[in-house]
Enzyme design. Structure first.
Site, short mmCIF file in Angstrom:
data_model
loop_
_atom_site.label_atom_id
_atom_site.label_comp_id
_atom_site.label_asym_id
_atom_site.label_seq_id
_atom_site.Cartn_x
_atom_site.Cartn_y
_atom_site.Cartn_z
N ASP A 1 10.99 8.95 -0.17
CA ASP A 1 9.82 9.80 -0.90
C ASP A 1 10.55 11.26 -1.15
O ASP A 1 10.02 11.93 -2.07
CB ASP A 1 8.45 9.83 -0.25
N GLN B 1 2.49 5.86 2.06
CA GLN B 1 1.53 6.20 1.08
C GLN B 1 0.35 7.13 1.41
O GLN B 1 -0.20 7.02 2.50
CB GLN B 1 0.72 4.86 0.46
N LYS C 1 4.65 -0.55 -6.60
CA LYS C 1 6.01 -0.35 -5.64
C LYS C 1 6.57 -1.55 -5.13
O LYS C 1 7.88 -1.99 -5.41
CB LYS C 1 5.88 0.76 -4.71
#
Ligand code: GUN
Length: 285
Positions: A120, A97, A53
């Site tokens: 997200d 995460q 990422k």
């Protein structure tokens, strides 16, 4: 019939080039899109994901910060870090995460992220916005699937889409996105009595279960489009999806491979969401 592959690597490259151009344009107006990636603990798969990422940010010209913390970090400490990032004007997207260590409440942590920075798309406000068709961030994996359908010019209106899997991250938002494009949508899951009877009716099938060979050739209507969200290992330890790729390729019209299909699209859509968050900042000023 031999299905055409939808190449997630090629489509990602194309989309990331356009993201990089928009990032450059924003920079000329004084804004560099910024993503904060927060990792708690030492899960090996998560370490790879967060590295990828951060690298995608570098490749597209975005600013990124990677915050790594020990498993022993308390939930209160993590929430305080998220609050600080919520208030940091150089950060337009915050990604924590998952999975988090067991002593943390992932729901509480995600709800602490400002919906304006929830790239997200996991916050309840983002899920609600998708449900009612209002602007908000879409979860990256199903969003990537929609881009793959768009890339082959597929018109979902009047089509029957079957989603296998009902997770908050993929199955449920996937179904809502397909519905928004006027498909008739069926969600199947572990308690569905006759999965094959459902998938045989489908024009589009999205397999998002996390188990090999959930979808085999005998379950697919000739000409259907098959998107494989699975990430599993076969007996030889090779990466494979939820779909029996070789078999289903003989029946479907289009299919996404694993690796090289939906996987790269997830990070690409994270870049798109972060860029759009920064663009929204500009239009708000
Ligand atoms: N863990 C596995 N996939 C994801 C993802 O897309 N986002 C986050 N935050 N954690 C994950």
């Amino acid at each position: 019939m031999t299905a055409q592959r939808i190449d997630g690597n090629a489509l990602s490259r194309q989309l990331r080039t356009s993201v990089a151009e928009r990032v450059s344009a924003l920079k000329t107006r004084g804004i560099t899109p910024g993503l904060a990636v927060v990792l708690v603990g030492d899960n090996p798969a998560s370490q790879v994901y967060v590295r990828n990422k951060v690298k995608a940010c570098e490749d597209t010209g975005m600013h990124s910060v990677l915050e790594k913390y020990e498993t022993a970090m308390t939930e209160a400490e993590l929430l305080a870090r998220i609050e600080a990032l919520n208030n940091d004007p150089t950060i337009h997207g915050i990604l924590v995460q998952l999975p988090l260590p067991a002593h943390m409440d992932a729901h509480m942590v995600i709800e602490t992220i400002s919906p304006a920075k929830d790239v997200d798309g996991f916050h309840v406000a983002s899920a609600g916005a998708l449900m009612v068709g209002q602007p908000g961030f879409w979860p990256c994996t199903p969003y990537g699937c929609m881009k793959m359908l768009e890339s082959i010019g597929y018109n979902l209106r009047g089509k029957h889409a079957v989603v296998i899997g009902r997770s908050n991250i993929v199955g449920k938002p996937m179904a809502l996105m397909l519905l928004q494009q006027n498909a008739t949508v069926t969600i199947c899951h572990s308690a569905t009595p006759d999965l094959k009877a459902m998938t045989l009716q489908a024009d589009v099938i999205v397999a998002a279960v996390g188990k090999r060979n959930v979808l085999t050739a005998d379950m697919v209507k000739p000409g259907a489009v098959v998107l494989d969200v699975g990430m599993n290992r076969n007996d030889e330890g090779k990466l494979c999806g939820d779909v029996d790729f070789d078999g289903v390729s003989q029946v479907a019209s289009y299919i996404t491979p694993v690796p090289g299909g939906v996987g790269p699209m997830t990070i690409t859509m994270l870049m798109v969401n972060t860029l759009e968050s920064a663009e929204r900042c500009l239009s708000a000023t």
